[in-house]
Write a protein that holds these residues in place. Structure first.
Motif, mmCIF file in Angstrom:
data_model
loop_
_atom_site.group_PDB
_atom_site.id
_atom_site.type_symbol
_atom_site.label_atom_id
_atom_site.label_comp_id
_atom_site.label_asym_id
_atom_site.label_seq_id
_atom_site.Cartn_x
_atom_site.Cartn_y
_atom_site.Cartn_z
ATOM 1 N N ARG A 410 40.787 51.973 41.402
ATOM 2 C CA ARG A 410 41.546 51.508 41.529
ATOM 3 C C ARG A 410 42.227 51.537 42.630
ATOM 4 N NH1 ARG A 410 47.064 51.544 38.892
ATOM 5 N NH2 ARG A 410 47.095 49.361 39.692
ATOM 6 N N ASP A 411 42.503 52.990 43.383
ATOM 7 C CA ASP A 411 42.461 53.201 45.173
ATOM 8 C C ASP A 411 41.628 52.737 45.555
ATOM 9 O OD1 ASP A 411 44.673 55.485 46.476
ATOM 10 O OD2 ASP A 411 42.667 55.634 46.723
ATOM 11 N N ARG A 412 40.022 52.302 45.538
ATOM 12 C CA ARG A 412 39.622 52.066 47.054
ATOM 13 C C ARG A 412 38.886 50.496 46.658
ATOM 14 N NH1 ARG A 412 40.382 57.141 47.637
ATOM 15 N NH2 ARG A 412 39.809 58.426 47.809
ATOM 16 N N ALA A 413 39.266 50.372 45.662
ATOM 17 C CA ALA A 413 39.622 48.143 45.828
ATOM 18 C C ALA A 413 40.142 47.829 47.041
ATOM 19 C CB ALA A 413 39.075 48.328 44.329
ATOM 20 N N GLY A 425 42.991 43.205 30.495
ATOM 21 C CA GLY A 425 41.660 42.669 30.968
ATOM 22 C C GLY A 425 40.924 43.401 31.483
ATOM 23 N N THR A 426 41.268 43.938 32.862
ATOM 24 C CA THR A 426 41.346 44.026 33.732
ATOM 25 C C THR A 426 41.101 45.068 33.872
ATOM 26 O OG1 THR A 426 41.743 42.129 35.757
ATOM 27 C CG2 THR A 426 41.236 44.431 36.882
ATOM 28 N N LEU A 427 42.123 45.999 33.728
ATOM 29 C CA LEU A 427 41.769 47.622 33.310
ATOM 30 C C LEU A 427 41.100 47.848 32.040
ATOM 31 C CD1 LEU A 427 45.051 47.988 33.134
ATOM 32 C CD2 LEU A 427 44.292 49.076 34.724
ATOM 33 N N LEU A 456 34.457 42.196 39.901
ATOM 34 C CA LEU A 456 34.445 42.903 39.049
ATOM 35 C C LEU A 456 33.941 42.597 38.034
ATOM 36 C CD1 LEU A 456 35.744 45.865 38.416
ATOM 37 C CD2 LEU A 456 37.745 44.924 36.962
ATOM 38 N N ASP A 457 34.059 42.013 37.120
ATOM 39 C CA ASP A 457 33.476 41.554 35.733
ATOM 40 C C ASP A 457 31.547 42.010 36.128
ATOM 41 O OD1 ASP A 457 34.464 39.007 34.937
ATOM 42 O OD2 ASP A 457 34.686 40.941 33.771
ATOM 43 N N GLN A 458 30.905 41.069 37.636
ATOM 44 C CA GLN A 458 29.661 41.215 38.180
ATOM 45 C C GLN A 458 29.398 42.628 38.215
ATOM 46 O OE1 GLN A 458 30.016 38.673 41.271
ATOM 47 N NE2 GLN A 458 29.242 36.729 40.438
#
Length: 1022
Positions: A410-413, A425-427, A456-458
């Protein structure tokens, strides 16, 4: 600067450094409301006086005013404001460092003793205000960094001086609270409230009152202290390893060697750095990161450590025989510090040997190593870095969000896209990504970088497929390596063919690549104009890092670099890339080489310094492949840079190695390399036969060459010098008509020096040196200027003109420090210390000796330290402090090691011991040893110095006629009397008193004509 108005004029010009100051403004500043009747002429007269007091060209006349020709940053007041401006940006550590540097420029009240002037009063008021505000900003930054306990004493004193400065009061209260001294902080508040009421009639501000309340509630505290170090400020937060820091700290406290092990990309380096950062407050001499990623298989790790500690690889004259480990040990033997040896796995045997020796000799040192395997030393403590903790199967959204692996993602994204959701769902998808990457930090960071261009899904889908494909790779590879390679392989597969080629070819660089270098090395595979576009694409994909300097450089993580190098070898393109890399840096060094002997040498030194690692890598690659033409070509181009730029040890090693590679090389290049080998060799204590062979080879291959390198001009002179002292002067006289002005200047310099060495006194020596100085100044060549000034200073000192000699040394020091050659400063400052003592200026003598010691300490070179010890011994002897003199002589002999037996060193040491010996037989033995060593050295000034010592022995033995003869022999040997040695005057006075003027004069006449060996033999026989 004598005179208040003269000082005021200099200050007024300095405050506008580099810009013209109108005459009317200068008149107002200097005379305020009472200008003289003819102010213009009065100002002009004052300017003329100031010009005489400053170096030539320091003041220029411009339209309507005058300009001080110095860089603005050279003026403390201007530099102070520049640092304040720079401190406004950046993090707390950056701000605190710059503010400390700014405040360190203050050494007392501003602009004293300049008379009354409203203009100056306004400046003083303004700067005093800026200083107080800077102090407030600095201490607030220090407090945010957790350094409250360290600054309590400083703040207490400041608050006592400024009791109503509420920001200072608040800083002191916070510092006391952080130190656990809350009661004292409350007392400070009470005193401040009373001072505000008494002096200003006001109550404390709401901010100060709120801090008071927070103290009462126990809400004010601090964090561990941090010290300045070479640990860089990180650009990203540290996630998920706080417990590891505590564990590694405990190991370091209990063991002198701790190794953090784990797979590539698991965060070993970051853990080591963060652990060291938390320990800085407990390490008096800090923690230092030694990056070994670029070290080669030779295992010479001492040089890397030496550089990381900020110590210059620049030696005195005997650089070629330098042992980097001895130099390092001399520099850190007594330091209480932590050394971080990073990335040891590719030099594991060398790292183990290095750690074993340095820990054995530096008892206050601790080492924290990072490696993929242990060093394997008895007593080594190990800490295995595990992957980041992953969320458990079935974990809820809160548990997933707080797990270290997902927190890192999460930090780097968040740095590459701001629209990433935080719903359940994202988590859950993030948890899938982290599990697919086994929680390896580097893999997670590379994956986060891909979120620039995909959802993120890809990302989760592709990572899952690629990871499962590569986990079943080579059975002989360790599992951790297979996991890391999966991430890098995945990144590789996403590149175009052109991007892959550029990434591979960039792996031949060390220390990064400039755009121009990358374009040339990659130009054979793609169009040159495409390279920048490909570099940009690779940077966007986080496979390259770009520095933010004035000239951007492209770097890659070591893991990526190794991967790319393997791919380059698999493609059969490694040798082609190496040749392209070598060709670029040979051309760069060859382009710079002639400029290094001209006024623009500083700019070109900076260019080559930025590429120092690449030049060395190119040379070592050529040597390893037996590429004689490549190795010699680069040696010829870079040899003078290594000498001038302070890399004498490295340069000597590489030039000599290149000279020994067999193969077809053109005569001019071969002659140039042999000439450079001679230059490096004659500066140290090399085998005379080896140096003679290099001279023969240089002459042989350069005899018919019409090449442009100045070293070829001296091949014939060097060949003639091998015939003995009678050939020394004629050898260089032939170069005086050379077309190259640098060669002519150096020839004159050598002729002046050789006349001194040979004892051929007369105006010719000074004329040669002064003309050489003039010619070097015309060229702007700082090494030659400094060399000439030093030789002139030596001769001026001998004539007893000590003030003039010290000024010449000062000029030489100012010039040579511009190129960073602080090793040359050691001898000059040491000599200044002696001359100031002879001028009865003990304070200046001590200051010069302190500066000599500081420079020697910075070089870390034992010979430099020994030189200062001998200077201290001589001064102690002059003062009659025999015990200190003997201690310093012992220290010098220890530092010299085996070099203490070299004739020059042996003559100096035994001469000193002869003076200090209480027993005549012991003194006689030392002086005999000194005479034998000086005879072997064949150096007239040294021989003359030894003869004075033997004359002292004659006086002690009541051989007064013999003492007079020896003094005369000393003068005849040197070619002029030595007025810089107090022993000469003392011996002369004693002998003259005992003999009377007539007998003394007759004895002096006899000594001037007598054989020096006979005089010595007769004296030592009594």
């Amino acid at each position: 600067m004598p005179g208040a108005r003269l000082r005021a004029l200099l200050i007024a010009l300095a405050l506008e450094a580099g810009r013209a100051v109108p005459k009317s403004k200068l008149v107002d500043w200097i005379w305020d409301e009472q200008p003289p009747a003819d102010a213009a002429n009065a100002l002009q007269a004052l300017v003329s006086r100031l010009r005489r007091a400053l170096p030539d060209g320091a003041i220029e006349v411009q339209a309507g005013g005058y300009r001080l020709t110095v860089e603005p940053r050279a003026v403390d007041a201007i530099r102070f404001e520049q640092l304040l401006d720079q401190a406004r940006g950046g993090d707390d550590a950056h701000q605190a460092r710059l503010l400390r540097e700014a405040l360190d420029l203050w050494r007392g009240p501003l602009m004293q003793d300049i008379g009354d002037s409203a203009a100056f009063d306004a400046v003083i008021t303004r700067f005093d205000g800026l200083r107080l505000a800077a102090m407030e900003d600095r201490y607030e930054a220090e407090l945010r960094l957790g350094r409250g306990p360290e600054v309590v004493a400083e703040l207490t004193e400041l608050v006592s001086q400024h009791p109503v400065r509420e920001r200072l009061v608040a800083a002191l209260m916070r510092a006391l609270g952080a130190a656990g001294r809350g009661a004292e902080a409350l007392t400070v508040y009470q005193r401040a409230r009373e001072a505000l009421a008494d002096e200003l009639g006001v109550d404390p501000s709401p901010e100060l009152s709120a801090l008071h309340v927070a103290l009462l509630r126990g809400e004010v505290g601090g964090r561990p202290a941090e010290r300045t170090t070479n640990l860089r400020a990180e650009l990203t937060s540290f996630v998920g390893k706080r417990a590891d820091i505590a564990a590694v700290r405990e190991l370091i406290a209990a063991h002198r060697l701790t190794t953090v092990t784990g797979p590539g990309g698991s965060g070993k380096t970051r853990l080591a750095v963060e652990t060291a950062r938390t320990m800085l407050g407990d390490l008096p001499d800090g923690a230092w990161l030694v990056e070994l990623a670029s070290a080669d298989g030779s295992g010479d790790l001492a040089q890397s450590a030496f550089a990381a500690l900020g110590l210059r690889d620049a030696l005195l004259g005997d650089a070629p025989n330098a042992d980097p480990m001895d130099r390092l040990l001399a520099a850190i033997r007594d330091r209480e510090t932590l050394l971080i040896l990073d990335n040891c796995e590719h030099v594991i045997e060398a790292a183990a040997a290095f750690a074993h020796r340095i820990l054995g000799e530096c008892r206050r040192l601790r080492i924290l190593a990072t490696s993929r395997e242990p060093l394997g030393i008895t007593g080594e403590a190990l800490w295995q870095v595990e992957p980041l903790t992953l969320p458990a199967d079935g974990a809820d959204a809160r548990e997933i969000e707080t797990s270290p692996a997902v927190a890192l993602l999460r930090d780097r994204a968040g740095a590459v896209r701001k629209d990433l959701a935080t719903d359940a769902g994202t988590l859950a998808t993030m948890a899938r990504v982290c599990r697919a990457l086994d929680g390896i930090p580097l893999a997670i960071e590379l994956a986060a970088a891909r979120l620039r261009t995909m959802s993120l899904d890809q990302l989760a889908h592709r990572l899952d497929d690629r990871f499962r494909l590569l986990t079943g790779g080579s059975r002989t590879a360790i599992p951790q390596h297979r996991t890391l390679r999966a991430v890098v392989d995945w990144s590789w597969e996403l590149l175009s063919d052109a991007e892959k080629m550029v990434l591979c070819r960039l792996s031949v660089f060390t220390g990064g690549a400039s755009l121009e270098a990358a374009e040339q090395v990659c130009a054979s595979k793609v169009e040159q104009w495409e390279v920048l576009e490909l570099l940009t694409a690779l940077t966007e994909k986080s496979l390259l890092l770009v520095t933010e300097d004035d000239v951007p450089r492209y770097r890659m993580l070591e893991t990526i670099k190794q991967y790319a190098a393997d791919r380059l070898a698999e493609a059969g393109d490694a040798e082609s890339a190496r040749h392209a890399h070598l060709a670029y840096f040979t051309d760069l060094a060859a382009t710079a080489e002639p400029h290094l002997r001209r006024a623009e040498q500083l700019e070109w030194l900076a260019v080559l310094d930025a590429e120092h690692d690449n030049i060395a890598t190119a040379m070592r690659g050529a040597l390893a492949s037996g590429d004689a033409a490549g190795a010699m070509g680069l040696a010829a181009a870079a040899g003078w840079y290594w000498w001038l730029g302070g890399y004498k040890a490295e340069g000597s090693e590489l030039v000599v190695a290149a000279a020994e590679v067999p193969g077809e090389v053109d005569d001019e290049t071969r002659a140039t390399v042999y000439g450079l080998a001679v230059h490096f060799g004659t500066s140290g204590r090399n085998d005379e036969h080896q140096v003679a062979e290099w001279i023969h080879q240089a002459y042989r291959f350069g005899r018919d060459s019409q090449g442009s390198h100045p070293s070829l001009r001296f091949t014939a002179a060097l060949e003639r010098m091998l015939g003995g002292p009678d050939h020394y002067l004629p050898a260089f006289e032939a170069v005086l008509t050379d077309d190259d002005p640098w060669a002519r200047a150096l020839a004159r310099l050598q002729l002046g020096k050789l006349r001194t060495v040979l004892g051929h006194d007369g105006p010719e020596a000074d004329e040669y040196l002064e003309q050489a100085l003039t010619e070097f100044r015309a060229l702007g060549e700082r090494w030659g200027i400094s060399f000439a000034l030093t030789e002139l200073a030596n001769r001026t000192a001998l004539r007893g003109e000590f003030v003039a000699a010290c000024e010449l040394y000062e000029q030489a020091i100012g010039v040579v420090t511009e190129v960073g050659a602080i090793e040359d400063v050691v001898g000059m400052r040491s000599r200044q210390a002696q001359l100031y003592w002879l001028l009865d200026d003990a304070e200046a003598s001590a200051a010069a000796l302190t500066e000599a010691q500081r420079c020697a300490d910075r070089t870390g070179w034992p010979t430099a330290l020994a030189e200062v010890a001998l200077a201290r011994a001589e001064l102690a002897r002059w003062r009659g402090d025999t015990e200190l003199a003997l201690q310093q002589i012992d220290l010098a002999r220890t530092l010299f090691g085996s070099d203490a037996e070299h004739p020059n060193v042996s003559a100096m040491v035994h001469g000193l011991l002869g003076y200090l010996a209480g027993d005549l037989d012991e003194a006689r033995a030392h002086h005999n040893s000194a005479f034998e060593a000086a005879s072997a050295a064949g150096h007239a000034p040294l021989m003359a110095q030894v003869l004075v010592g033997i004359a002292d022995l004659a006086v002690r033995a009541e051989q007064y006629e013999q003492a007079a003869r020896l003094l005369a022999g000393s003068t005849a040997t040197r070619g002029l009397p030595d007025r810089s040695q107090p022993d000469v005057a003392r011996i002369e006075q004693t002998a003259r008193h005992r003999l009377g003027d007539v007998e003394f004069t007759e004895a002096m006449r006899e000594g001037a004509l007598a054989s020096r060996p006979d005089l010595v033999a007769l004296t030592l026989a009594w």
